[in-house]
Design an enzyme around this catalytic site. Structure first.
Site, PDB file in Angstrom:
ATOM      1  N   ASP A   1     -22.765 143.509  -4.427  1.00 15.85           N
ATOM      2  CA  ASP A   1     -22.837 142.129  -4.874  1.00 15.85           C
ATOM      3  C   ASP A   1     -22.822 142.149  -6.187  1.00 15.85           C
ATOM      4  O   ASP A   1     -22.460 142.748  -6.996  1.00 15.85           O
ATOM      5  CB  ASP A   1     -23.991 141.434  -4.198  1.00 15.85           C
ATOM      6  CG  ASP A   1     -23.731 140.028  -3.721  1.00 15.85           C
ATOM      7  OD1 ASP A   1     -23.561 139.302  -4.636  1.00 15.85           O
ATOM      8  OD2 ASP A   1     -23.908 139.508  -2.582  1.00 15.85           O
TER       9      ASP A   1
ATOM     10  N   SER B   1     -20.386 134.102   2.403  1.00 12.05           N
ATOM     11  CA  SER B   1     -21.224 134.954   2.026  1.00 12.05           C
ATOM     12  C   SER B   1     -22.627 134.971   2.325  1.00 12.05           C
ATOM     13  O   SER B   1     -23.395 135.874   2.160  1.00 12.05           O
ATOM     14  CB  SER B   1     -21.170 134.660   0.293  1.00 12.05           C
ATOM     15  OG  SER B   1     -19.932 135.050  -0.182  1.00 12.05           O
TER      16      SER B   1
ATOM     17  N   HIS C   1     -25.702 134.993  -7.112  1.00 12.79           N
ATOM     18  CA  HIS C   1     -25.004 135.152  -5.664  1.00 12.79           C
ATOM     19  C   HIS C   1     -25.754 136.506  -5.121  1.00 12.79           C
ATOM     20  O   HIS C   1     -26.280 136.369  -3.915  1.00 12.79           O
ATOM     21  CB  HIS C   1     -23.697 135.383  -5.767  1.00 12.79           C
ATOM     22  CG  HIS C   1     -22.901 135.764  -4.574  1.00 12.79           C
ATOM     23  ND1 HIS C   1     -22.639 136.848  -4.039  1.00 12.79           N
ATOM     24  CD2 HIS C   1     -22.158 134.702  -3.857  1.00 12.79           C
ATOM     25  CE1 HIS C   1     -21.779 136.781  -2.986  1.00 12.79           C
ATOM     26  NE2 HIS C   1     -21.569 135.371  -2.951  1.00 12.79           N
TER      27      HIS C   1
END
Ligand SMILES: *[C@@H]1O[C@H](CO)[C@@H](O)[C@H](O)[C@H]1NC(C)=O
Ligand SMILES: *[C@@H]1O[C@H](CO)[C@@H](O)[C@H](O)[C@H]1NC(C)=O
Ligand SMILES: *[C@@H]1O[C@H](CO)[C@@H](O)[C@H](O)[C@H]1NC(C)=O
Ligand SMILES: *[C@@H]1O[C@H](CO)[C@@H](O)[C@H](O)[C@H]1NC(C)=O
Ligand SMILES: *[C@@H]1O[C@H](CO)[C@@H](O)[C@H](O)[C@H]1NC(C)=O
Ligand SMILES: *[C@@H]1O[C@H](CO)[C@@H](O)[C@H](O)[C@H]1NC(C)=O
Ligand SMILES: *[C@@H]1O[C@H](CO)[C@@H](O)[C@H](O)[C@H]1NC(C)=O
Ligand SMILES: *[C@@H]1O[C@H](CO)[C@@H](O)[C@H](O)[C@H]1NC(C)=O
Ligand SMILES: *[C@@H]1O[C@H](CO)[C@@H](O)[C@H](O)[C@H]1NC(C)=O
Ligand SMILES: *[C@@H]1O[C@H](CO)[C@@H](O)[C@H](O)[C@H]1NC(C)=O
Length: 768
Positions: free
Chosen positions: A143, A546, A216
């Site tokens: 990620d 996601s 994220h």
């Protein structure tokens, strides 16, 4: 489509597709080079010395050209390496003994509390206590990095780092290896490929280290395995306990995505992150990123996942945010779990009080500032239902100063231009009548506003016309409503099946929460605009597939910790055959994009039900050899299969596309009638003998024959075979539900005298 402009804007923001790069940097560029490892000359002690020797021989023989540069040698994900080559060196390397194939590197852009409760996880019984909260499992996250100081990564109640763990944490910009602990046990970053493409990471705002710039990676990691944080919220919305799915699992971060102007990641780096995760010894791996839909021998996520599969590592991936059209699913390889996104039973509300309590209306808002609008004049924007209602330049700043502006929908429902207009004239706030409030993101609430449904909008309109000059309103923001119905719904952006590369395997596999998920964020990152300012937050509400994949990886970690000997296919089967196919009203799961009943092309086998997945009764297992037979069935050439399986000693004597999958897919190609036949083997994972009876639920136009109809298992690991024949006749069907869907039904095996039900979708869909 009427609401096209809104959907387009929303979908683009969260798209994670990696784009191919066609610009080359002074004719030298990075390539992924597949080699046949079995021809490595004996003198070389390891692959890396062989690869660097090949590269130096290229350089020396090409004279004036820049030397070839080694990037990574891969030990697991592929047999081979990556390197920077000139066109001349590229031609030469193709002649080297053992060379299989070379692909240019590709580059790309990045596209909770309460979710455990919504999924039925509780401390009293079920998967949480049974798995001791995923105790000791190691989850690798591929990620954007991690924010190590976040409360979600504190290690207070964590077990010690497992002795088998071989990973480490590295130093880098604003990141010290001492920041790792018993929760965050590994942290590395991979950026050689990106830097090679001319992207100077220390020149962007991103960190040349495992630290998360984007937010994220902290979000996905805390969703999967965050420690409990009792007072998390997004500016007061969704307040309460923030906790990961598997709060006692360890996290290892492999940062491969960086914030940059042009591309965020390079395939060579993603492969290197996956390779390192396998070397370090993760038990599971989650990827919330994706590449274009390419054949599996040119799909690095598929290749890395195949290597992980052979090591017993469970891999889940986001299905992509390319919906709502069919054939948009990415990461659809049958050996990984593809996860679609759904809504949860939670809404963010503002209460609108018309006049002096004359009428109370609840609308939706995520305006982040604590604000109480009290007895303010309510102004009907010009136009009633005409197209210029609160349209561009329609409002007069003097007239609306200090007032709440009320707007009806514009003809093309351009909510964003209405928001811009109210923002331009600096009114005190607004009430927008629209059906599309549910498509707004937290970032869209830069001014105080509420969205209300069309029917509630009529009530407000009538109130204004009666009250005229005296119309006044009070509004309370920051309210959270739980238990809203219907939920879950399939998110409009979630990529739909079938998979373009292998349509015969239903994808996505399963649905998990992916709308407005609350989890950790990078606390120094401007998150949401308010007026001319930006607000930061350490917990953010974010949407996308996601966010769905880390829910599945956390749940898989818990199942794996209860059932250490289950294969990845068995874990996926357990989740799929016990998934919910109805929502919290007992009806079919709704497709949010159409507002009507969806289908397995959106939600796969259904919505994850963790407690049931722990104890599925029977599983459909798949071996590595079965997947090789499947690749043979795809008619891939021997070198192509070799690139995925990293071996040359296989034989394609049993080519077979009919994997022992927990779903059934019939592809219809320009006909009205088609027959699909399938063979399956079920394995008893219950401890005692048991019998199951088949039952099918099918629509008009689908006939299903199961043989035999009763299966008797003697005990743990005992297996039974059955076959199923599916006849589709679309002339008898009540009509396709969507562009590509034929029809669908279900096969369930009911345990006789027991509680287990093992359900699989049976779907017919049109060829692409
Ligand atoms: C990181 O730097 C510190 C000193 O600043 C050092 O003690 C530590 O060993 C380094 N860690 C690694 C993994 O190199
Ligand atoms: C890293 O942390 C260690 C221990 O806390 C400290 O001694 C060292 O100075 C730190 N290094 C850097 C580069 O900040
Ligand atoms: C990258 O940017 C930094 C900061 O602007 C600069 O110091 C460094 O020299 C640059 N590196 C390269 C390779 O251009
Ligand atoms: C609301 O404001 C109006 C005029 O500004 C005033 O007449 C009225 O009394 C106020 N109502 C309340 C409940 O404060
Ligand atoms: C809205 O409609 C009403 C009657 O339905 C009319 O009296 C009024 O003028 C209209 N307002 C505008 C701004 O067109
Ligand atoms: C059942 O199968 C698993 C996986 O192959 C194996 O590890 C386990 O020992 C088997 N158990 C029995 C009782 O046969
Ligand atoms: C593979 O080739 C066989 C024989 O030519 C053909 O029947 C089959 O349809 C092909 N399969 C695929 C997936 O293209
Ligand atoms: C094929 O090769 C792999 C390693 O390349 C090895 O692990 C496997 O046992 C071999 N299989 C056969 C059937 O020889
Ligand atoms: C569908 O049929 C057409 C012609 O009948 C054929 O060219 C095409 O390859 C078929 N597609 C699939 C996916 O079978
Ligand atoms: C399928 O059935 C429809 C309706 O009965 C008919 O119009 C159509 O021609 C048929 N298509 C084919 C390929 O037979």
């Amino acid at each position: 489509m009427e609401h096209h402009s809104i959907l387009y804007k929303l979908v683009v923001f969260f798209t994670l597709i990696l784009l191919s790069c066609d610009a080359s940097v002074d004719h030298r560029r990075a390539y992924i080079i597949h080699m046949d490892g079995s021809v490595k000359p004996a003198p070389f002690p390891d692959s890396e010395s062989w690869h660097t020797s090949i590269l130096s021989s290229l350089s020396s023989s090409t004279g004036e050209e820049a030397p070839a540069t080694h990037l990574y040698t891969y030990n697991h994900v592929i047999q081979g390496f990556s390197a920077v080559l000139t066109l001349g060196q590229l031609e030469q390397i193709k002649l080297v003994s053992g060379h299989l194939a070379t692909y240019p590197d590709s580059y790309g852009k990045l596209h909770t509390t309460h979710t455990p409760q919504f999924l039925g996880l509780g401390t009293g019984s079920g998967l949480w206590p049974a798995s001791n909260y995923g105790n000791g499992m190691i989850i690798g996250m591929i990620d954007t990095g991690i924010w190590p100081e976040s409360e979600s990564f504190k290690d207070d109640a964590m077990p010690p780092v497992p002795e088998r763990w071989k990973g480490t944490c590295v130093n880098g910009t604003d990141f010290n290896s001492s920041m790792c602990n018993k929760k965050l046990i590994g942290a590395k970053f991979f950026s050689k490929g990106l830097k090679q493409a001319g992207i100077n990471i220390s020149n962007t705002d991103d960190y040349n280290s495992p630290r998360d710039y984007e937010g994220h990676g902290s979000h996905t990691s805390s969703t999967a395995a965050g420690s409990p944080v009792f007072t998390a919220s997004y500016f007061g919305y969704a307040p309460g306990l923030a906790i990961g799915m598997a709060p006692k699992a360890h996290i290892a971060m492999y940062k491969v995505l960086f914030a940059a102007d042009t591309w965020d990641s390079a395939a060579t780096d993603v492969l290197a992150g996956m390779d390192q995760a396998i070397t370090d010894g993760v038990d599971l791996m989650s990827l919330s990123l994706g590449f274009f839909k390419t054949p599996y021998y040119d799909d690095i996520v598929a290749m890395g996942a195949f290597a992980a599969l052979e090591k017993g590592i469970f891999v889940s991936c986001s299905a992509g945010n390319g919906g709502p059209h069919a054939y948009t699913v990415i990461n659809g390889a049958p050996w990984l779990t593809s996860v679609g996104a759904g809504t949860i039973d939670r809404e963010f509300v503002a209460t609108v009080n018309l006049g002096n309590g004359a009428k109370i209306i609840r609308g939706q808002s995520l305006y982040p500032e604590s604000l109480f609008v009290s007895n303010v004049s309510l102004y009907h924007g010009p136009g009633n239902t005409s197209k210029e209602t609160c349209g561009s330049l329609s409002l007069d700043p003097k007239e609306v100063a200090g007032k709440i502006v009320f707007c009806m929908p514009t003809e093309d429902d351009d909510l964003y231009s209405q928001i811009d207009e109210v923002s331009r004239v600096e009114a005190a706030g607004a009430i927008f009548t629209t059906n599309f409030g549910k498509f707004l993101f937290p970032k869209d609430y830069s001014i105080p506003f509420v969205t209300v449904s069309l029917s509630k909008g009529e009530v407000i309109k009538n109130y204004i016309s009666r009250a005229a000059e005296m119309a006044a309103v009070s509004i309370t923001f920051i309210e959270t409503e739980l238990g809203t119905k219907p939920a879950p719904q399939a998110a409009y952006f979630s990529s739909r099946g079938p998979s373009r590369i292998s349509p015969g395997i239903l994808k996505p596999d399963i649905l998990a929460p992916g709308i407005n998920v609350l989890a950790a964020w990078a606390p120094n990152r401007a998150f949401t605009p308010v007026g001319d300012d930006y607000l930061v937050t350490d917990y953010a509400l974010v949407s996308g597939t996601s966010m769905a994949s880390p829910h599945i990886i956390g749940i898989a970690a818990m199942i794996k910790s209860v059932h250490r000997d289950w294969s990845s296919a068995a874990i996926r089967s357990a989740m799929m055959t016990t998934a919910d196919i109805v929502d919290n009203t007992g009806n079919s799961i709704i497709d949010m994009s159409s507002g009507t009943a969806g289908s397995p092309l959106e939600y796969g086998a259904g919505h994850i039900n963790p407690n049931k997945a722990m104890d599925p009764g029977l599983v459909y297992d798949i071996t590595v050899q079965d997947y090789i037979d499947f690749l043979c069935g795809l008619n891939y050439t021997s070198p192509q299969i070799g690139m995925i399986t990293r071996r040359s000693n296989y034989t394609c004597t049993r080519a077979n596309l009919d994997l022992n999958y927990p779903s059934f897919m019939v592809i219809i190609n320009n006909t009205n009638t088609t027959t699909g036949t399938f063979k399956r083997v079920l394995t008893n994972v219950g401890s005692s003998g048991s019998s199951y009876r088949a039952a099918v639920r099918v629509p008009a136009g689908m006939k299903v024959a199961v043989e035999p109809q009763t299966l008797t298992f003697t005990g743990l690991n005992s297996t039974q075979q059955f076959s199923i024949k599916v006849d589709i006749d679309l002339t008898k069907s009540t009509g396709p539900k969507s562009e590509y869907l034929g029809n669908y039904g279900y096969l369930s095996w009911y345990e006789i005298g027991g509680k287990h039900v093992v359900t699989s979708p049976i779907v017919s869909a049109f060829a692409p």
